[in-house]
Scaffold this motif. Structure first.
Motif, PDB file in Angstrom:
ATOM      1  N   ASP A 298       0.849  -1.203   0.000  1.00 45.72           N
ATOM      2  CA  ASP A 298       0.000   0.000   0.000  1.00 45.72           C
ATOM      3  C   ASP A 298       0.883   1.251   0.000  1.00 45.72           C
ATOM      4  O   ASP A 298       0.621   2.218  -0.710  1.00 45.72           O
ATOM      5  N   ILE A 299       1.926   1.201   0.839  1.00 44.08           N
ATOM      6  CA  ILE A 299       2.833   2.360   0.905  1.00 44.08           C
ATOM      7  C   ILE A 299       3.580   2.509  -0.422  1.00 44.08           C
ATOM      8  O   ILE A 299       3.775   3.632  -0.911  1.00 44.08           O
ATOM      9  N   VAL A 300       3.959   1.371  -1.029  1.00 45.92           N
ATOM     10  CA  VAL A 300       4.644   1.415  -2.332  1.00 45.92           C
ATOM     11  C   VAL A 300       3.761   2.139  -3.350  1.00 45.92           C
ATOM     12  O   VAL A 300       4.232   2.991  -4.113  1.00 45.92           O
ATOM     13  N   ARG A 301       2.474   1.853  -3.322  1.00 43.77           N
ATOM     14  CA  ARG A 301       1.543   2.520  -4.261  1.00 43.77           C
ATOM     15  C   ARG A 301       1.534   4.031  -4.027  1.00 43.77           C
ATOM     16  O   ARG A 301       1.558   4.818  -4.964  1.00 43.77           O
ATOM     17  N   ASN A 310       5.879  13.954  -9.247  1.00 41.07           N
ATOM     18  CA  ASN A 310       7.110  14.727  -9.281  1.00 41.07           C
ATOM     19  C   ASN A 310       8.049  14.304 -10.398  1.00 41.07           C
ATOM     20  O   ASN A 310       9.221  14.697 -10.412  1.00 41.07           O
ATOM     21  N   ASN A 311       7.522  13.437 -11.306  1.00 41.57           N
ATOM     22  CA  ASN A 311       8.310  12.991 -12.454  1.00 41.57           C
ATOM     23  C   ASN A 311       9.643  12.339 -12.076  1.00 41.57           C
ATOM     24  O   ASN A 311      10.681  12.653 -12.638  1.00 41.57           O
ATOM     25  N   VAL A 312       9.578  11.439 -11.117  1.00 40.60           N
ATOM     26  CA  VAL A 312      10.786  10.733 -10.661  1.00 40.60           C
ATOM     27  C   VAL A 312      10.668   9.264 -11.082  1.00 40.60           C
ATOM     28  O   VAL A 312       9.571   8.716 -11.109  1.00 40.60           O
ATOM     29  N   THR A 313      11.819   8.636 -11.411  1.00 42.96           N
ATOM     30  CA  THR A 313      11.778   7.235 -11.899  1.00 42.96           C
ATOM     31  C   THR A 313      11.289   6.274 -10.817  1.00 42.96           C
ATOM     32  O   THR A 313      11.479   6.517  -9.621  1.00 42.96           O
ATOM     33  N   ALA A 314      10.703   5.163 -11.275  1.00 42.81           N
ATOM     34  CA  ALA A 314      10.220   4.141 -10.341  1.00 42.81           C
ATOM     35  C   ALA A 314      11.396   3.489  -9.627  1.00 42.81           C
ATOM     36  O   ALA A 314      11.378   3.267  -8.419  1.00 42.81           O
ATOM     37  N   LEU A 315      12.431   3.137 -10.394  1.00 38.72           N
ATOM     38  CA  LEU A 315      13.587   2.463  -9.802  1.00 38.72           C
ATOM     39  C   LEU A 315      14.670   3.487  -9.484  1.00 38.72           C
ATOM     40  O   LEU A 315      15.100   4.247 -10.348  1.00 38.72           O
ATOM     41  N   GLN A 316      15.081   3.499  -8.226  1.00 36.79           N
ATOM     42  CA  GLN A 316      16.204   4.370  -7.847  1.00 36.79           C
ATOM     43  C   GLN A 316      17.288   3.490  -7.261  1.00 36.79           C
ATOM     44  O   GLN A 316      17.162   2.973  -6.151  1.00 36.79           O
ATOM     45  N   ILE A 317      18.324   3.325  -8.083  1.00 39.96           N
ATOM     46  CA  ILE A 317      19.297   2.273  -7.826  1.00 39.96           C
ATOM     47  C   ILE A 317      20.040   2.454  -6.501  1.00 39.96           C
ATOM     48  O   ILE A 317      20.293   1.480  -5.799  1.00 39.96           O
ATOM     49  N   ASN A 318      20.317   3.682  -6.112  1.00 37.79           N
ATOM     50  CA  ASN A 318      21.041   3.901  -4.850  1.00 37.79           C
ATOM     51  C   ASN A 318      20.223   3.437  -3.653  1.00 37.79           C
ATOM     52  O   ASN A 318      20.717   2.784  -2.749  1.00 37.79           O
ATOM     53  N   ARG A 319      18.980   3.811  -3.689  1.00 30.26           N
ATOM     54  CA  ARG A 319      18.081   3.426  -2.598  1.00 30.26           C
ATOM     55  C   ARG A 319      17.986   1.883  -2.522  1.00 30.26           C
ATOM     56  O   ARG A 319      18.036   1.301  -1.462  1.00 30.26           O
ATOM     57  N   TRP A 320      17.906   1.265  -3.672  1.00 28.77           N
ATOM     58  CA  TRP A 320      17.776  -0.192  -3.736  1.00 28.77           C
ATOM     59  C   TRP A 320      19.019  -0.872  -3.163  1.00 28.77           C
ATOM     60  O   TRP A 320      18.926  -1.778  -2.329  1.00 28.77           O
ATOM     61  N   VAL A 353       8.662  -2.447  -7.759  1.00 30.04           N
ATOM     62  CA  VAL A 353       8.960  -1.714  -8.994  1.00 30.04           C
ATOM     63  C   VAL A 353       7.838  -1.943 -10.009  1.00 30.04           C
ATOM     64  O   VAL A 353       7.382  -1.024 -10.682  1.00 30.04           O
ATOM     65  N   ARG A 354       7.371  -3.184 -10.090  1.00 24.80           N
ATOM     66  CA  ARG A 354       6.274  -3.476 -11.021  1.00 24.80           C
ATOM     67  C   ARG A 354       5.042  -2.599 -10.706  1.00 24.80           C
ATOM     68  O   ARG A 354       4.470  -1.970 -11.600  1.00 24.80           O
ATOM     69  N   ILE A 355       4.711  -2.530  -9.424  1.00 21.10           N
ATOM     70  CA  ILE A 355       3.538  -1.745  -9.026  1.00 21.10           C
ATOM     71  C   ILE A 355       3.731  -0.268  -9.396  1.00 21.10           C
ATOM     72  O   ILE A 355       2.862   0.367  -9.992  1.00 21.10           O
ATOM     73  N   GLN A 356       4.923   0.250  -9.094  1.00 22.18           N
ATOM     74  CA  GLN A 356       5.170   1.677  -9.385  1.00 22.18           C
ATOM     75  C   GLN A 356       5.182   1.941 -10.893  1.00 22.18           C
ATOM     76  O   GLN A 356       4.674   2.967 -11.350  1.00 22.18           O
ATOM     77  N   THR A 357       5.765   1.005 -11.653  1.00 19.41           N
ATOM     78  CA  THR A 357       5.805   1.221 -13.107  1.00 19.41           C
ATOM     79  C   THR A 357       4.384   1.226 -13.661  1.00 19.41           C
ATOM     80  O   THR A 357       4.061   2.013 -14.555  1.00 19.41           O
ATOM     81  N   ASP A 361       2.815   4.051 -15.960  1.00 18.72           N
ATOM     82  CA  ASP A 361       2.266   3.759 -17.293  1.00 18.72           C
ATOM     83  C   ASP A 361       0.860   4.310 -17.406  1.00 18.72           C
ATOM     84  O   ASP A 361       0.436   4.810 -18.436  1.00 18.72           O
ATOM     85  N   HIS A 362       0.164   4.172 -16.322  1.00 20.25           N
ATOM     86  CA  HIS A 362      -1.203   4.623 -16.271  1.00 20.25           C
ATOM     87  C   HIS A 362      -1.262   6.139 -16.598  1.00 20.25           C
ATOM     88  O   HIS A 362      -2.057   6.578 -17.399  1.00 20.25           O
ATOM     89  N   THR A 363      -0.321   6.898 -16.014  1.00 24.10           N
ATOM     90  CA  THR A 363      -0.272   8.339 -16.279  1.00 24.10           C
ATOM     91  C   THR A 363       0.009   8.604 -17.737  1.00 24.10           C
ATOM     92  O   THR A 363      -0.614   9.443 -18.374  1.00 24.10           O
ATOM     93  N   ASN A 364       1.020   7.825 -18.292  1.00 23.83           N
ATOM     94  CA  ASN A 364       1.369   8.038 -19.695  1.00 23.83           C
ATOM     95  C   ASN A 364       0.143   7.896 -20.569  1.00 23.83           C
ATOM     96  O   ASN A 364      -0.086   8.671 -21.489  1.00 23.83           O
TER      97      ASN A 364
END
Ligand code: PEP
Ligand code: MN
Length: 367
Positions: A298-301, A310-320, A353-357, A361-364
């Motif tokens: 839920d929090i991921v969503r 804020n136009n930020v990527t779903a995957l942020q490699i440093n955080r991961w 990542v799948r959920i965020q992507t 996509d939905h926005t696009n």
């Protein structure tokens, strides 16, 4: 769960069996003397219930010993007459099967290379149709559970009710400790999907070397398998096939002495109660685990929507990378295996990542 297969338990066709089912004998039958000498010694050990011996040998490359052929079926008959042990051999085509049945061989098995070929299995099934043969089905050389189950089904559809599955390991890629690597996960799946089918283990073809037989055989019992098929030769040093993995009957006896045979349930009545209590706790914890995972997603969503705005990527490699490092350390402190924590968080992260992507996509799509 049950697939409704009406497979007889091993005890029904071997009433004298007091678990486990132990099948032993040489990789290949080489001469009447070798067969009889081995069988006589094995029969003295009352833990052995079936004598095995290869008549036709499926060699991977041509030119090595390919078995003595039909003449060896007569040696199996002699072994049975002399020792009283039921006898078994591998059949790999319709002719082998006809010959083996004609000689009254008690147990036929389909080898790993044959199980991998539905045509071959069907050919054998068509010959055993209408008989009360015992048919054992080794796993195919490749770890394909469907192929293994398919072979069992073909034999079953031919009316055979005495069926046993044999785990003999899978062809490895490259150099490995074992000749064929065991895959207990596949065995567990087979037992879950076909609980009626008894499963035994062939540690000889998994190990490839005598020194590993014990650990594999013990693991098989720990996993609740119902028996072993193990190669034993009166003089392994001069065996014509699989020299390195065969045991003398005396050494087989010593190996069996060391094995702890486990049972599906304990004789102690308190055991079931206590087990029930522990299982209830596991059930409750699993429920909590899923609830926690659901809240996490839920929090991921929510994060996904926030990143989108804020136009930020779903995957942020440093955080991961940071998260993985942190969770693995924490897991270690909590006594969890590092490999386990890593795989667990890889899966959790993948789905996050799948959920965020999907949210992005939905926005696009909206634009
Ligand atoms: C055998 O049991 O002798 C044999 C050849 O086994 P597999 O089919 O498992 O290689
Ligand atoms: Mn062999």
């Amino acid at each position: 769960m049950s697939t409704g297969l009406e497979i007889s338990r091993v005890r029904e066709w071997l009433p004298q069996l007091n678990n486990p089912l132990l099948i032993a004998g040489p990789c290949s039958l080489e001469s009447e003397e070798q067969a009889l000498a081995t069988a006589r010694m094995l029969a003295r050990d009352h833990r052995v219930f079936v004598f095995r011996g290869g008549v036709w040998k499926p060699r991977t490359r041509p030119g090595s010993f390919e078995g003595m052929g039909s003449v060896a079926l007569r040696w199996l008959q002699t072994v049975r007459e002399e020792t009283g042990l039921p006898v078994g051999t591998e059949v790999a085509n319709a002719t082998h099967t006809e010959e083996a049945l004609k000689h009254g061989i008690d147990v036929l098995w389909i080898g790993a290379r044959s199980t991998a070929s539905p045509f071959v299995v069907q050919e054998i099934a068509d010959v055993v149709r209408g008989t009360d043969a015992v048919v054992m089905v080794k796993n195919p050389v490749n770890p394909d559970l469907q192929l293994w189950m398919g072979a069992i089904e073909r034999v079953y559809r031919a009316g055979i009710r005495h069926i046993v599955a044999i785990h003999r390991g899978f062809t490895p890629f490259g150099e490995t400790k074992y000749r064929n690597y065991p895959n207990w996960q596949t065995v567990i799946e087979l037992r879950r999907l076909m609980p009626e089918v008894p499963v035994i283990c062939d540690p000889s073809h998994i190990a490839g070397k005598r020194e590993y037989l014990y650990e594999i055989a013990q693991k098989a019992f720990d996993m609740g398998l119902e028996g072993l098929m193990i190669e034993s030769h009166v003089d392994p040093s001069c065996a014509l096939s699989d020299k390195e993995q065969q045991l003398t009957p005396a050494d087989l006896g010593l190996l069996l002495d060391r094995l702890v045979i486990r049972h599906q349930s304990a004789a102690n009545p308190l055991f079931d109660n206590q087990l029930e209590v522990l299982r209830n706790r596991i059930d409750a914890l699993d429920k909590e685990l899923l609830e926690v995972l659901s809240s996490r997603m839920d929090i991921v969503r929510e994060i996904g929507r926030y990143k989108r705005e804020n136009n930020v990527t779903a995957l942020q490699i440093n955080r991961w990378a940071q998260l993985m490092e942190d969770r693995t350390q924490l897991g270690k402190k909590l006594n969890l295996a590092e490999a386990f924590t890593k795989v667990l968080f890889q899966m959790i992260h993948e789905d996050s990542v799948r959920i965020q992507t999907e949210i992005m996509d939905h926005t696009n799509g909206e634009r």
